[in-house]
Design a protein around this motif. Sequence first.
Motif, short mmCIF file in Angstrom:
data_model
loop_
_atom_site.label_atom_id
_atom_site.label_comp_id
_atom_site.label_asym_id
_atom_site.label_seq_id
_atom_site.Cartn_x
_atom_site.Cartn_y
_atom_site.Cartn_z
N ILE A 30 0.87 -1.17 0.00
CA ILE A 30 0.00 0.00 0.00
C ILE A 30 0.91 1.22 0.00
N PHE A 31 0.75 2.06 -1.03
CA PHE A 31 1.63 3.19 -1.24
C PHE A 31 0.80 4.45 -1.50
N PRO A 32 1.39 5.63 -1.27
CA PRO A 32 0.71 6.83 -1.74
C PRO A 32 0.54 6.73 -3.26
N MET A 33 -0.64 7.05 -3.77
CA MET A 33 -0.92 6.91 -5.19
C MET A 33 0.07 7.70 -6.04
N LYS A 34 0.48 8.86 -5.55
CA LYS A 34 1.43 9.68 -6.30
C LYS A 34 2.73 8.92 -6.55
#
Length: 186
Positions: free
Chosen positions: A128-132
């Motif tokens: 799970i990562f920041p979408m950016k």
Amino acid sequence: NLANLDLEKTLAQLDSTMGNLRTFTEKLNSNEGSLGLLMNDQGLYNNLNATIQQADSLLLQKMDSVEISLITVDPGKEIWNLYGHTALRFHDLSDGRDLGINYGVFSFEDDGFVWRFVFGTTDYEMGIFPMKLLIDSYKLEHRGMYEQLLDLSAQDKLQIFKALLENSRPENVHYRYNYFFDNCTT
């Protein structure tokens, strides 16, 4: 061999075990200790159940401001991304949280990675990562990305959210994946 069995010692151990089990059962049936209270106090059970229902209701309301999308990424030039990639986007418009859920995370450092990849026994994990960060990484590789906003009810979004929470637990985050036969994009 029955001749070597110390029957007296075995019976004494069995008697001790049965005594411990009897004590444990008596405590469960009484109001002693947290477990006994939870099992025997109807009011506590009702309050706990109502609290869980209220939390679900609040989460359900929160899902009205959430958008869930399927992200499709063009194929890359490396063997592990020749088919492209898919990921989920979980975007909460109320607080700006914008997450990319990637079920394709692996490490080249894993023992025997090349052989495991070729034979379809690579262990992957959910990330799970920041979408950016996901967008920027694919831009660096000059790979196109396409977003399909999913038309989901708040209840559907809540079920997906709960599934993502369950999948992200340490005991569930890793899984075996055969890139060639079970590819997420093909």
